[in-house]
Design an enzyme around this catalytic site. Structure first.
Site, PDB file in Angstrom:
ATOM      1  N   ASP A 186      -9.878   7.627  -5.356  1.00  0.00           N
ATOM      2  CA  ASP A 186      -9.568   8.573  -4.412  1.00  0.00           C
ATOM      3  C   ASP A 186      -8.312   8.578  -3.667  1.00  0.00           C
ATOM      4  O   ASP A 186      -7.698   9.398  -3.246  1.00  0.00           O
ATOM      5  CB  ASP A 186     -10.689   8.297  -3.228  1.00  0.00           C
ATOM      6  CG  ASP A 186     -12.067   8.180  -3.731  1.00  0.00           C
ATOM      7  OD1 ASP A 186     -12.636   8.874  -3.117  1.00  0.00           O
ATOM      8  OD2 ASP A 186     -12.372   6.971  -4.244  1.00  0.00           O
ATOM      9  N   PHE A 187      -7.625   7.051  -3.822  1.00  0.00           N
ATOM     10  CA  PHE A 187      -6.187   6.932  -3.170  1.00  0.00           C
ATOM     11  C   PHE A 187      -5.141   7.644  -4.055  1.00  0.00           C
ATOM     12  O   PHE A 187      -4.007   7.479  -3.564  1.00  0.00           O
ATOM     13  CB  PHE A 187      -6.062   5.470  -3.171  1.00  0.00           C
ATOM     14  CG  PHE A 187      -7.082   4.721  -2.155  1.00  0.00           C
ATOM     15  CD1 PHE A 187      -7.835   5.566  -1.306  1.00  0.00           C
ATOM     16  CD2 PHE A 187      -7.176   3.383  -2.107  1.00  0.00           C
ATOM     17  CE1 PHE A 187      -8.766   4.763  -0.471  1.00  0.00           C
ATOM     18  CE2 PHE A 187      -8.235   2.740  -1.444  1.00  0.00           C
ATOM     19  CZ  PHE A 187      -9.042   3.372  -0.631  1.00  0.00           C
TER      20      PHE A 187
ATOM     21  N   GLU B 223       1.150   4.071  -2.858  1.00  0.00           N
ATOM     22  CA  GLU B 223       0.740   4.779  -4.173  1.00  0.00           C
ATOM     23  C   GLU B 223       1.863   5.465  -4.635  1.00  0.00           C
ATOM     24  O   GLU B 223       2.057   5.300  -6.116  1.00  0.00           O
ATOM     25  CB  GLU B 223      -0.525   5.537  -4.126  1.00  0.00           C
ATOM     26  CG  GLU B 223      -1.834   4.675  -4.014  1.00  0.00           C
ATOM     27  CD  GLU B 223      -2.144   4.304  -2.449  1.00  0.00           C
ATOM     28  OE1 GLU B 223      -3.093   3.359  -2.204  1.00  0.00           O
ATOM     29  OE2 GLU B 223      -1.391   4.685  -1.703  1.00  0.00           O
TER      30      GLU B 223
ATOM     31  N   HIS C 266     -14.386   6.841  -1.179  1.00  0.00           N
ATOM     32  CA  HIS C 266     -14.135   5.730  -2.312  1.00  0.00           C
ATOM     33  C   HIS C 266     -15.261   6.184  -3.492  1.00  0.00           C
ATOM     34  O   HIS C 266     -15.783   5.516  -4.256  1.00  0.00           O
ATOM     35  CB  HIS C 266     -14.620   4.467  -1.779  1.00  0.00           C
ATOM     36  CG  HIS C 266     -14.081   3.822  -0.673  1.00  0.00           C
ATOM     37  ND1 HIS C 266     -13.803   4.326   0.773  1.00  0.00           N
ATOM     38  CD2 HIS C 266     -13.030   3.046  -0.885  1.00  0.00           C
ATOM     39  CE1 HIS C 266     -12.934   3.651   1.274  1.00  0.00           C
ATOM     40  NE2 HIS C 266     -12.542   2.722   0.466  1.00  0.00           N
TER      41      HIS C 266
ATOM     42  N   LEU D 201       0.838  -1.141   0.239  1.00  0.00           N
ATOM     43  CA  LEU D 201       0.009  -0.048  -0.059  1.00  0.00           C
ATOM     44  C   LEU D 201       0.769   1.141  -0.077  1.00  0.00           C
ATOM     45  O   LEU D 201       0.939   1.869   0.954  1.00  0.00           O
ATOM     46  CB  LEU D 201      -0.944   0.106   1.035  1.00  0.00           C
ATOM     47  CG  LEU D 201      -2.286  -0.879   0.819  1.00  0.00           C
ATOM     48  CD1 LEU D 201      -2.008  -2.240   0.996  1.00  0.00           C
ATOM     49  CD2 LEU D 201      -3.223  -0.392   2.272  1.00  0.00           C
TER      50      LEU D 201
ATOM     51  N   GLN E  23      -6.553   1.202  -6.287  1.00  0.00           N
ATOM     52  CA  GLN E  23      -7.548   0.426  -5.795  1.00  0.00           C
ATOM     53  C   GLN E  23      -9.058   1.160  -5.785  1.00  0.00           C
ATOM     54  O   GLN E  23      -9.922   0.552  -6.275  1.00  0.00           O
ATOM     55  CB  GLN E  23      -7.217   0.024  -4.644  1.00  0.00           C
ATOM     56  CG  GLN E  23      -8.149  -1.208  -3.900  1.00  0.00           C
ATOM     57  CD  GLN E  23      -7.760  -2.045  -2.898  1.00  0.00           C
ATOM     58  OE1 GLN E  23      -8.125  -1.198  -1.591  1.00  0.00           O
ATOM     59  NE2 GLN E  23      -7.219  -3.032  -2.825  1.00  0.00           N
ATOM     60  N   PHE E  24      -8.834   2.349  -5.266  1.00  0.00           N
ATOM     61  CA  PHE E  24      -9.901   3.163  -5.599  1.00  0.00           C
ATOM     62  C   PHE E  24      -9.412   4.716  -6.000  1.00  0.00           C
ATOM     63  O   PHE E  24      -8.270   5.007  -5.631  1.00  0.00           O
ATOM     64  CB  PHE E  24     -10.670   3.572  -4.573  1.00  0.00           C
ATOM     65  CG  PHE E  24     -11.890   2.346  -4.039  1.00  0.00           C
ATOM     66  CD1 PHE E  24     -13.079   2.193  -4.315  1.00  0.00           C
ATOM     67  CD2 PHE E  24     -11.084   1.312  -3.160  1.00  0.00           C
ATOM     68  CE1 PHE E  24     -13.771   1.245  -4.179  1.00  0.00           C
ATOM     69  CE2 PHE E  24     -12.071   0.332  -2.866  1.00  0.00           C
ATOM     70  CZ  PHE E  24     -13.239   0.248  -3.330  1.00  0.00           C
TER      71      PHE E  24
END
Length: 663
Positions: free
Chosen positions: A428-429, A403, A470, A401, A425-426
């Site tokens: 937003d991240f 980014e 999300h 995890l 993954q989403f």
């Protein structure tokens, strides 16, 4: 950093006399260049200088210990890397003078550049992000079975950044042959190391990542050279990362304007006495390898090199601004791939994306996919389900995890010739990888001509009850950043064809895919390798009374609402936000004279503002009413269904259409 009076000890190293003399010459060259540049700085020939005087042994020792084809990732004070790799001095001087013949054509300064011919990648001012790029290059070599290492420099201050930790962890998990070299020179600008970290030695941090780590005397050229050479040999045979702390000191300011008033004078005196150049010269004299005549000959030869290169640089033309050239250099040229279409079948939106990825993986053996849980699990939306079985774990890679680290590694992987796709993954991240996108991916080709062949996939959008973290659609975070291509499909056919186009393009592409469409939308999709065209809008519905310009889920909201109202509206699906199809926008405005710009993101600061401004500026005479914008509320995306429905613009669309028609 405590002052040390320990003398430099050069005995006990297995180094030939020829290598000893070469090491000295390579130490001397950046020292003499620096002394000349400091005079040029005072004379106004160059505008800024970050001195590496007293730290040359690290740059020179590391560079000469590696093979010429192995990549080095440099910082402010690594002039010795460039000189040891024989980067032409006249181009270096042109770079520092801001001339067009420099490596950035006057677009960036000092060492903010790379040179692929010399396997050097320069820094950006944010310091930490380049470490992950070194991991990406190492991944390229590892997957190709090439016994090579990459080496990245950072400073003691840079080790406090999150990118340092992400890069080390990623390299450790993937067992990548990266040598992370910390130049611990005592200060991050004026902040002493006592305020940067609490461990005894920065090498201690390697233990936490499960990697080997060492701390050596960075002023001892033989210790640096011998250590790095040995480590590199071992890492080529057994790929793994290593953390190497080189203890040294910065005897001049962070940059010359900063000065050194904050440094205790005794520290500068003690470390000046340990100067790597003069001490090594004394050692060579003791060994009978250097005398005054030889040294004078070396210095005279290097000084002549410098003067000759400066004279050549003086002949280079100053920068002349040409707007077309500046714009054209933003992106690497993109060839049009040849499609191989098959039959037309019905596919869900999500399956079309998956099919596009499969076709790209088959078409581009150098393409690697990176993302959280994308391997055996297939990703949280199952888009890469089954990919491991067809393409293997080396090309379908689960990531930690991190980014920023992953996007940086993807960019690094692209530098030697790879292609990379990163799945958020989403969407937003992506905020955690923002810097890599807007300052590394977006600016690389413009700055020094290096293509950044990376696609970042972003599952976005509301309507699924996923709440504030999300459900965002953040295209406007990036539309203001030059150097990015931005795609936002609304149909299964576009979901596949535009993804293939994005993956074929050698430039950074952000690919937005709406989660609410994944399994709710089905449509015709052409089988086979079918890349589309970026930057081309599509007329979803012909009409004459008003135009609705939109993208993503907005296309379906507009289609449904227009059908329900029975109005003669034209619907334009932009499909790409960068590049933008201005011709299609102008044509629909001329046709209907009324425009509603619709998007899902919050109204204030949304991309609709840019569209409305452009239409008002360029199509004013064609308008019969003010351009109307409709977006979501200026709040975070709420979780509860009723609140989310109220947040989204769909429920206000009919009234907006009626109001515009009635104007």
């Amino acid at each position: 950093m405590t002052a040390t009076t320990a003398p430099l000890v050069f005995s006990g190293y297995d180094v030939s006399e020829e290598t000893l003399l070469r090491l000295y010459e390579e130490l001397l060259r950046p020292r003499l260049i620096e002394e000349k540049m400091l005079r040029q700085l005072r004379g106004g020939v160059i505008s800024k200088w970050f001195s590496g005087i007293g730290q040359e042994a690290i740059s020179v020792g590391c560079t000469l210990a590696l093979e010429p084809e192995e990549y080095l990732f440099t910082m402010h004070r690594n002039l010795g890397v460039f000189t040891s790799r024989r980067v032409p001095l006249e181009r270096l001087f042109a770079q520092w003078q801001g001339k067009a013949a420099g490596y950035t054509k006057g677009r960036d300064r000092s060492f903010h550049f790379g040179t692929p011919d010399h396997h050097i990648v320069g820094m950006i001012s944010h310091l930490g992000p380049q470490l992950a790029l070194a991991a990406g290059v190492a991944l390229w070599h590892k997957l190709r079975g090439e016994p090579r290492v990459s080496l990245a420099f950072t400073g003691d201050g840079g080790t406090s950044e999150g990118d340092f930790h992400e890069a080390l962890n990623l390299a450790a998990v993937w067992k990548l042959p990266v040598l992370f070299v910390i130049e611990n020179n005592g200060y991050g600008l004026s902040t002493p190391v006592s305020e940067q970290y609490a461990c005894d030695s920065l090498a201690d941090r390697g233990v936490g990542y499960g990697m080997r780590s060492l701390s050596i005397d960075g002023n001892n050229i033989l210790e640096v050279y011998s250590t790095v050479r040995q480590l590199a040999e071992e890492m080529r045979d057994n790929p793994e990362p290593v953390l190497l702390e080189c203890r040294t000191f910065r005897v001049r300011g962070h940059e010359e304007a900063s000065g050194v008033k904050y440094v205790p004078p005794e520290l500068i005196e003690a470390w000046t006495a340990r100067d790597p150049v003069t001490n090594f010269a004394d050692y060579l004299r003791q060994q009978g390898l250097l005398d005054n005549a030889h040294q004078e000959t070396l210095e005279a030869g290097i000084q002549q090199e410098i003067e000759t290169a400066l004279a050549a640089a003086a002949e280079f033309s100053p920068v002349t601004a040409h707007t077309a050239t500046e714009v054209d250099d933003l992106f690497a040229p993109a060839a049009t791939p040849v499609p191989h279409p098959g039959a037309t079948v019905e596919r869900r939106f999500v399956d079309a994306i998956s099919e596009g990825l499969r076709e790209a993986m088959r078409a581009y053996p150098e393409l690697v996919l990176m993302g959280q849980d994308i391997a055996d699990y297939g990703g949280v939306f199952k888009i890469t389900e089954g990919f491991v079985e067809e393409f293997g774990r080396e090309r379908v890679r689960n990531t930690p995890l991190c980014e920023s680290g992953v996007i940086g590694a993807a960019l690094g992987y692209a530098i030697p010739g790879g292609k990379a796709m990163v799945e958020m993954q989403f969407g937003d991240f992506v905020s955690c990888g923002f810097n890599q996108i807007v300052n590394n991916l977006a600016k690389l080709h413009y700055r020094w001509g290096q293509a950044a062949d990376v696609v970042v996939r972003l599952p976005v959008g509301g309507g699924v009850g996923a709440g504030p973290f999300h459900s965002q659609t953040m295209e406007s975070w990036f539309t203001a950043v030059s150097g990015l291509k931005i795609v936002y499909p609304s149909t299964p056919e576009d979901a596949k064809s535009l993804l293939l186009a994005a993956l074929a393009d050698p430039n950074p592409v952000l690919y937005f895919e709406h989660k609410a469409l994944y399994r709710s939308l089905t449509g015709p999709v052409t089988e086979g390798f079918t890349p589309g065209e970026l930057g081309r809008a599509w007329t979803v519905r012909e009409g004459h009374d008003l135009s609705i310009i939109t993208y993503g889920a907005g296309v379906h909201w507009a289609t449904d609402t227009v059908r329900e109202l029975g109005v003669d509206a034209e619907i334009i699906d932009l499909r790409s936000l960068a590049p933008l199809d201005y011709d299609a926008i102008r044509a629909t405005v001329r046709k209907t004279s009324r425009v509603l710009v619709l998007h899902e993101a919050s109204l204030t600061g949304g991309f609709g503002g840019e569209l409305a401004a452009w239409i008002g500026e360029h199509c004013f005479e064609d308008l019969d009413a003010p351009v109307r914008r409709l977006g979501s509320l200026d709040t975070p995306v709420p979780f509860a269904a009723a609140l989310e429905a109220n947040y989204l613009p769909k429920g206000r669309l009919a009234d907006a259409i009626r109001s515009l028609l009635a104007y």
